[in-house]
Design an enzyme around this catalytic site. Structure first.
Site, PDB file in Angstrom:
ATOM      1  N   CYS A  51      35.525  37.549  34.731  1.00  0.00           N
ATOM      2  CA  CYS A  51      35.576  38.942  35.184  1.00  0.00           C
ATOM      3  C   CYS A  51      34.363  39.667  34.599  1.00  0.00           C
ATOM      4  CB  CYS A  51      36.877  39.585  34.704  1.00  0.00           C
ATOM      5  SG  CYS A  51      36.895  41.379  34.785  1.00  0.00           S
TER       6      CYS A  51
ATOM      7  N   CYS B  91      33.381  46.610  37.969  1.00  0.00           N
ATOM      8  CA  CYS B  91      33.918  47.122  39.234  1.00  0.00           C
ATOM      9  C   CYS B  91      34.893  48.279  39.042  1.00  0.00           C
ATOM     10  CB  CYS B  91      34.625  46.012  40.001  1.00  0.00           C
ATOM     11  SG  CYS B  91      33.929  44.400  39.723  1.00  0.00           S
TER      12      CYS B  91
ATOM     13  N   THR C 209      40.165  46.773  31.311  1.00  0.00           N
ATOM     14  CA  THR C 209      39.070  45.820  31.540  1.00  0.00           C
ATOM     15  C   THR C 209      37.727  46.390  31.091  1.00  0.00           C
ATOM     16  OG1 THR C 209      40.195  44.770  33.388  1.00  0.00           O
ATOM     17  CG2 THR C 209      37.813  44.641  33.401  1.00  0.00           C
TER      18      THR C 209
ATOM     19  N   GLU D 167      40.095  42.587  27.974  1.00  0.00           N
ATOM     20  CA  GLU D 167      40.930  43.760  28.168  1.00  0.00           C
ATOM     21  C   GLU D 167      41.273  44.318  26.793  1.00  0.00           C
ATOM     22  OE1 GLU D 167      41.376  41.193  30.384  1.00  0.00           O
ATOM     23  OE2 GLU D 167      40.776  42.400  32.113  1.00  0.00           O
TER      24      GLU D 167
ATOM     25  N   HIS E  10      40.194  48.632  44.471  1.00  0.00           N
ATOM     26  CA  HIS E  10      40.224  47.506  43.534  1.00  0.00           C
ATOM     27  C   HIS E  10      40.894  46.282  44.158  1.00  0.00           C
ATOM     28  CE1 HIS E  10      38.789  46.228  39.762  1.00  0.00           C
ATOM     29  NE2 HIS E  10      39.961  45.826  39.314  1.00  0.00           N
TER      30      HIS E  10
ATOM     31  N   TYR F 188      39.090  42.297  44.656  1.00  0.00           N
ATOM     32  CA  TYR F 188      39.606  40.959  44.343  1.00  0.00           C
ATOM     33  C   TYR F 188      39.295  39.955  45.446  1.00  0.00           C
ATOM     34  CZ  TYR F 188      42.125  42.307  40.112  1.00  0.00           C
ATOM     35  OH  TYR F 188      42.446  42.712  38.843  1.00  0.00           O
TER      36      TYR F 188
ATOM     37  N   CYS G  91      35.528  39.033  43.805  1.00  0.00           N
ATOM     38  CA  CYS G  91      35.344  38.420  42.472  1.00  0.00           C
ATOM     39  C   CYS G  91      36.143  37.147  42.297  1.00  0.00           C
ATOM     40  CB  CYS G  91      35.670  39.433  41.372  1.00  0.00           C
ATOM     41  SG  CYS G  91      37.424  39.746  41.115  1.00  0.00           S
TER      42      CYS G  91
ATOM     43  N   GLU H 141      45.580  37.961  35.965  1.00  0.00           N
ATOM     44  CA  GLU H 141      45.016  39.173  36.544  1.00  0.00           C
ATOM     45  C   GLU H 141      45.128  39.150  38.066  1.00  0.00           C
ATOM     46  OE1 GLU H 141      40.788  40.050  36.365  1.00  0.00           O
ATOM     47  OE2 GLU H 141      41.302  42.018  35.564  1.00  0.00           O
TER      48      GLU H 141
HETATM   49 FE1  SF4 Z   1      37.063  42.037  36.952  1.00  0.00          FE
HETATM   50 FE2  SF4 Z   1      37.357  41.388  39.522  1.00  0.00          FE
HETATM   51 FE3  SF4 Z   1      38.324  43.721  38.590  1.00  0.00          FE
HETATM   52 FE4  SF4 Z   1      35.675  43.272  38.855  1.00  0.00          FE
HETATM   53  S1  SF4 Z   1      37.210  43.369  40.502  1.00  0.00           S
HETATM   54  S2  SF4 Z   1      36.701  44.235  37.136  1.00  0.00           S
HETATM   55  S3  SF4 Z   1      35.521  41.137  38.281  1.00  0.00           S
HETATM   56  S4  SF4 Z   1      38.993  41.658  38.035  1.00  0.00           S
HETATM   57 FE    FE Z   2      40.874  43.605  37.377  1.00  0.00          FE
END
Ligand code: SF4
Ligand code: FE
Length: 482
Positions: free
Chosen positions: A100, A104, A191, A257, A292, A296, A299, A447
């Site tokens: 991660c 983001c 995060t 985190e 968000h 996902y 990422c 996550e």
């Molecule tokens: Fe982490 Fe994915 Fe959230 Fe970006 S979108 S902060 S990489 S979990």
């Molecule tokens: Fe996340």
């Protein structure tokens, strides 16, 4: 300065005076702490790739405020194409870090706060949007990593914020002053908190009048007076203290985190973007969560690419690459991974303009995207473990491999195909272990379940956005039901 280099980012973090506790101790230098540093390297990658001309399309964008080039993580999406590029950028970063990369949450927060403050001002005559734009301008100029912070500890889930035994279980306003507000409370599993310059706080649920003190959004420097952090543990995290490079699985990168605590923190009015307008808290939550959930679809797919690649390499090193069931398992993993990506792209391509001018994803498709993410990475991880074999969790340590006497024994008995060294076989298996069970499993597995909202949160949104009534009408019309 519109674009920081990776090195400049690292140096800028050193100037912060963060108060971080890790395993019961106050950390003097978070940037170089062996457990924290890999997560810093992941964020650093968002700066480094932005400097690389071959990734400029994805990693940078043109600011709608200044017309200057900015890092995409500081950008408000100006088109559906921007939303698509965001997902592609996230897949790229997942591929480069297998972790991660944290940044983001800030990008998703600024996009949600922008449109919500605009609509709030229109309806209520407040002046939040203009203030927010000033912050955004600074963020773009300084190329800050901003930690979008939403999730409160929440205490007893059956009680609303104002009914909790302990009032701090949701972030709230404790005092309103002429020059600003004082806030207390905490944000949980935050995060990237230790790798961020600023914090952007949003409420965590839709509020009612009784909870008006909890309907609060603001920004604060990450090292503001009264803010401190307690670093979260990850499976196998102390392997990073052992000094080797095999057992950690991913030596260079990670995520983190932390619990972010606000102990009577003063926030000047210029940094407050919501204060008591409870009827807009739901909108802010829904939009941030939607962005968000889209994230996902990028990422996790990038990390999935690395895991699928690792499983394929492990099969080769085991001499099993030609077995038809192994080939079929790899196909299944790719199918699942690309299905996640398809949803991330779809909710972006179907995005639309908000009243403030930035673009938002299609909420139904973004929630479908994240709902799939609560399932498919688990199946991909299961198949990777199947292909890897039990050795992934039973093999000896790097120290045994390096030992003057037993090293030869490890070398001899843990070799697969003769052409590949035992060390390389151990490396690839440890990477699979890292992503499925170790420190990166935080980002790839749990996550995937709970980040950006637990599965039930998406199901509620799917039921709201799914338009079942219209589907019933379609069926009735075809069947001739009067
Ligand atoms: Fe982490 Fe994915 Fe959230 Fe970006 S979108 S902060 S990489 S979990
Ligand atoms: Fe996340």
């Amino acid at each position: 300065m519109a674009l920081k280099t990776g090195q400049q980012y690292e140096e800028s973090l050193r100037k912060l005076n963060l108060k971080v506790y890790l395993q019961g101790e106050l950390v003097k230098n978070p940037v170089d702490h062996p457990i924290i540093r890999p997560s810093m390297n992941s964020v650093k990658m968002t700066y480094e790739l932005a400097q690389d001309p071959q990734y400029a399309e994805l990693m940078t964008a043109t600011s709608h405020l200044t017309g200057k080039k900015v890092n995409r993580f500081c950008h408000l999406h100006q088109s559906a194409d921007d939303l698509v590029k965001k997902v592609k950028m996230q897949r790229l970063l997942g591929q480069k870090t297998a972790a991660c990369f944290q940044r983001c949450v800030g990008m998703d927060a600024i996009n949600a706060v922008d449109s919500t403050t605009f609509e709030m001002d229109q309806k209520l005559g407040t002046k939040y949007h203009e203030r927010f734009n000033k912050f955004l301008l600074k963020m773009q100029e300084e190329d800050w990593t901003v930690d979008g912070a939403m999730t409160d500890p929440k205490g007893d889930r059956s009680l609303s914020p104002s009914k909790q035994v302990d009032p701090d279980l949701f972030v709230h306003v404790v005092e309103k002053r002429e020059d600003g507000i004082v806030v207390s409370g905490a944000k949980a599993h935050q995060t990237g908190a230790i790798n961020s310059h600023w914090i952007l706080v949003m409420p965590t649920i839709s509020m009612t009048k009784d909870d008006a003190d909890y309907a609060v959004s603001f920004c604060a420097p990450a090292d503001a007076e009264g803010v401190f952090y307690i670093y979260g543990r990850q499976s196998c995290d102390t392997r990073k203290l052992e000094g080797g490079s095999i057992d950690v699985g991913n030596k260079q990168f990670g995520g983190h985190e932390a619990l972010m605590v606000f102990d009577n923190v003063f926030i000047p009015w210029e940094n407050v973007f919501m204060c008591g307008e409870y009827e807009f808290s739901g909108m802010l939550v829904e939009r941030f969560a939607g962005y968000h959930r889209q994230s996902y679809g990028g990422c996790k797919v990038g990390v999935g690419d690395v895991l699928i690649g690792a499983a394929a390499v492990a099969a080769e090193f085991n001499g099993a690459a030609k077995a038809s069931h192994v080939k079929d398992k790899l196909i299944e993993m790719m199918h699942l991974n690309e299905t996640l990506y398809a949803c991330g792209i779809a909710c972006s391509a179907e995005g639309h303009k908000t009243a403030s001018g930035n673009y938002i994803i299609d909420l139904l498709l973004a929630n479908v995207c994240k709902q799939n993410v609560t399932r498919f990475p688990y199946e991909i991880a299961r198949l990777a473990e199947d292909i890897a074999g039990g050795l992934m969790v039973t093999m000896p340590s790097e120290k045994d491999l390096r030992h003057p006497e037993i090293g030869k024994v490890v070398e001899k008995y843990f070799r697969g195909v003769a052409s590949v060294s035992t060390e390389n076989r151990m490396r690839i298996l440890r990477l699979i272990e890292n992503i499925t069970l170790g420190t990166a499993a935080v980002g790839y597995r749990t996550e995937s379940m709970h980040g950006a909202g637990s599965p039930q949160a998406q199901r509620i949104m799917i039921s709201r956005q799914g338009n079942l009534d219209q589907k019933k009408e379609l069926a009735k019309a075809i069947a001739g039901v009067k």
